[in-house]
Design a protein around this motif. Structure first.
Motif, mmCIF file in Angstrom:
data_model
loop_
_atom_site.group_PDB
_atom_site.id
_atom_site.type_symbol
_atom_site.label_atom_id
_atom_site.label_comp_id
_atom_site.label_asym_id
_atom_site.label_seq_id
_atom_site.Cartn_x
_atom_site.Cartn_y
_atom_site.Cartn_z
ATOM 1 N N SER A 78 0.829 -1.194 0.000
ATOM 2 C CA SER A 78 0.000 0.000 0.000
ATOM 3 C C SER A 78 0.870 1.253 0.000
ATOM 4 O O SER A 78 2.064 1.203 -0.174
ATOM 5 N N ILE A 79 0.242 2.361 0.259
ATOM 6 C CA ILE A 79 0.918 3.651 0.329
ATOM 7 C C ILE A 79 1.833 3.743 1.546
ATOM 8 O O ILE A 79 2.734 4.548 1.574
ATOM 9 N N TYR A 80 1.612 2.934 2.558
ATOM 10 C CA TYR A 80 2.367 3.074 3.792
ATOM 11 C C TYR A 80 3.860 3.037 3.510
ATOM 12 O O TYR A 80 4.387 2.038 3.034
ATOM 13 N N PRO A 81 4.550 4.128 3.800
ATOM 14 C CA PRO A 81 5.983 4.188 3.512
ATOM 15 C C PRO A 81 6.785 3.283 4.445
ATOM 16 O O PRO A 81 6.381 3.025 5.575
ATOM 17 N N ASP A 82 7.948 2.821 3.955
ATOM 18 C CA ASP A 82 8.794 1.947 4.763
ATOM 19 C C ASP A 82 9.206 2.634 6.055
ATOM 20 O O ASP A 82 9.092 2.066 7.137
ATOM 21 N N VAL A 83 9.715 3.854 5.954
ATOM 22 C CA VAL A 83 10.176 4.602 7.130
ATOM 23 C C VAL A 83 9.764 6.056 6.949
ATOM 24 O O VAL A 83 9.912 6.613 5.852
ATOM 25 N N VAL A 84 9.259 6.651 8.011
ATOM 26 C CA VAL A 84 8.943 8.084 7.979
ATOM 27 C C VAL A 84 9.557 8.779 9.183
ATOM 28 O O VAL A 84 9.713 8.190 10.251
ATOM 29 N N VAL A 85 9.899 10.043 8.970
ATOM 30 C CA VAL A 85 10.326 10.937 10.039
ATOM 31 C C VAL A 85 9.258 12.016 10.078
ATOM 32 O O VAL A 85 9.028 12.705 9.077
ATOM 33 N N HIS A 86 8.584 12.120 11.226
ATOM 34 C CA HIS A 86 7.442 13.033 11.306
ATOM 35 C C HIS A 86 7.150 13.391 12.749
ATOM 36 O O HIS A 86 7.791 12.913 13.670
ATOM 37 N N GLN A 87 6.173 14.260 12.910
ATOM 38 C CA GLN A 87 5.611 14.548 14.227
ATOM 39 C C GLN A 87 4.168 14.086 14.158
ATOM 40 O O GLN A 87 3.374 14.616 13.387
ATOM 41 N N ARG A 88 3.851 13.065 14.916
ATOM 42 C CA ARG A 88 2.569 12.372 14.793
ATOM 43 C C ARG A 88 1.371 13.260 15.084
ATOM 44 O O ARG A 88 0.385 13.246 14.367
ATOM 45 N N GLU A 89 1.409 13.992 16.163
ATOM 46 C CA GLU A 89 0.210 14.687 16.643
ATOM 47 C C GLU A 89 -0.125 15.930 15.838
ATOM 48 O O GLU A 89 -1.276 16.333 15.779
ATOM 49 N N ILE A 90 0.859 16.578 15.238
ATOM 50 C CA ILE A 90 0.616 17.903 14.653
ATOM 51 C C ILE A 90 -0.305 17.841 13.437
ATOM 52 O O ILE A 90 -1.247 18.613 13.408
ATOM 53 N N PRO A 91 -0.229 17.029 12.467
ATOM 54 C CA PRO A 91 0.903 16.244 11.987
ATOM 55 C C PRO A 91 1.834 17.082 11.113
ATOM 56 O O PRO A 91 1.401 18.003 10.438
ATOM 57 N N LYS A 92 3.099 16.721 11.179
ATOM 58 C CA LYS A 92 4.123 17.387 10.369
ATOM 59 C C LYS A 92 4.995 16.298 9.763
ATOM 60 O O LYS A 92 5.573 15.491 10.497
ATOM 61 N N ASN A 93 5.080 16.245 8.451
ATOM 62 C CA ASN A 93 5.775 15.171 7.748
ATOM 63 C C ASN A 93 7.048 15.679 7.104
ATOM 64 O O ASN A 93 7.000 16.523 6.205
ATOM 65 N N LEU A 94 8.173 15.143 7.537
ATOM 66 C CA LEU A 94 9.472 15.599 7.060
ATOM 67 C C LEU A 94 10.038 14.708 5.956
ATOM 68 O O LEU A 94 10.378 15.182 4.876
ATOM 69 N N LEU A 95 10.134 13.406 6.225
ATOM 70 C CA LEU A 95 10.888 12.521 5.353
ATOM 71 C C LEU A 95 10.194 11.174 5.221
ATOM 72 O O LEU A 95 9.777 10.593 6.218
ATOM 73 N N ALA A 96 10.089 10.679 3.987
ATOM 74 C CA ALA A 96 9.587 9.328 3.722
ATOM 75 C C ALA A 96 10.687 8.583 2.969
ATOM 76 O O ALA A 96 11.271 9.121 2.023
ATOM 77 N N VAL A 97 10.966 7.348 3.401
ATOM 78 C CA VAL A 97 12.028 6.558 2.787
ATOM 79 C C VAL A 97 11.464 5.209 2.346
ATOM 80 O O VAL A 97 10.769 4.542 3.117
ATOM 81 N N GLU A 98 11.761 4.845 1.123
ATOM 82 C CA GLU A 98 11.454 3.513 0.608
ATOM 83 C C GLU A 98 12.771 2.777 0.431
ATOM 84 O O GLU A 98 13.708 3.321 -0.176
ATOM 85 N N ILE A 99 12.849 1.579 0.983
ATOM 86 C CA ILE A 99 14.070 0.772 0.913
ATOM 87 C C ILE A 99 13.792 -0.493 0.133
ATOM 88 O O ILE A 99 12.791 -1.178 0.375
ATOM 89 N N ARG A 100 14.682 -0.792 -0.787
ATOM 90 C CA ARG A 100 14.619 -2.039 -1.556
ATOM 91 C C ARG A 100 15.965 -2.709 -1.464
ATOM 92 O O ARG A 100 17.001 -2.046 -1.497
ATOM 93 N N LYS A 101 15.963 -4.017 -1.366
ATOM 94 C CA LYS A 101 17.208 -4.757 -1.485
ATOM 95 C C LYS A 101 17.494 -4.963 -2.970
ATOM 96 O O LYS A 101 16.568 -5.155 -3.760
#
Length: 172
Positions: A78-101
């Motif tokens: 789905s859309i759910y990113p592998d890793v995110v850096v964010h502030q959950r409550e605000i919400p404030k979204n800084l970085l989304a990372v997709e990792i593939r081997k």
């Protein structure tokens, strides 16, 4: 953005320095992603770092109907990113990372579309930066940086050069 991307590089350096077992034994992408998130968390004090995060505040993360990316499952496709850096409550979204081997030979198109959508300022949960990483046993074999819903070519080239500079990407 370069400051944040340098933090991604620092987390990758830690990952490769301490998690060789995962690569040597061909452990699954989710385990690699989790360990990367643990190292990334050290780089972003005051931010939350989550894997497969499916919320924006109290709302479930969804894309507009008709999008190429599925948002109706919890199976990792789905859309759910592998890793995110964010502030959950605000919400404030800084970085989304997709990792593939690198051993994953399926098309990168799904991850690329996710990062385009997640960094598109016209979508209500846009992340400031998206990063696609393809990892092999010893280094990053491919990377892209997304901003504003597209691949940011100058930033992608800068990021690749920085990876090469610190020994995380083979010279081309």
């Amino acid at each position: 953005m370069q400051t944040e991307l340098n933090k991604v590089i620092a987390a990758l350096q830690d990952l490769y320095a301490h998690e060789g077992f995962l690569f040597e034994n061909d452990i699954g992408e989710r385990a690699v992603t989790h360990r990367f998130a643990a190292y990334l968390e050290r780089q972003f004090p005051g931010w939350s770092v989550d894997c497969n995060y499916d919320r924006l505040g109290e709302r479930t993360l969804l894309l507009p109907h008709g999008s190429i990316i599925s948002t109706d499952d919890h199976l990792g496709k789905s859309i759910y990113p592998d890793v995110v850096v964010h502030q959950r409550e605000i919400p404030k979204n800084l970085l989304a990372v997709e990792i593939r081997k690198a051993s994953n030979h399926t098309s990168l198109e799904h991850d690329q579309h996710k990062l385009m959508a997640m960094t598109d300022a016209d979508i209500w949960f846009a992340y400031w930066i998206g990063v696609l990483l393809v990892l092999d046993q010893h280094n990053v074999t491919a990377s892209e940086v997304y901003a504003g819903g597209i691949v940011d070519q100058p930033l992608s080239l800068w990021f690749a050069a920085r990876l090469e500079e610190v020994g995380l990407k083979a010279a081309h």
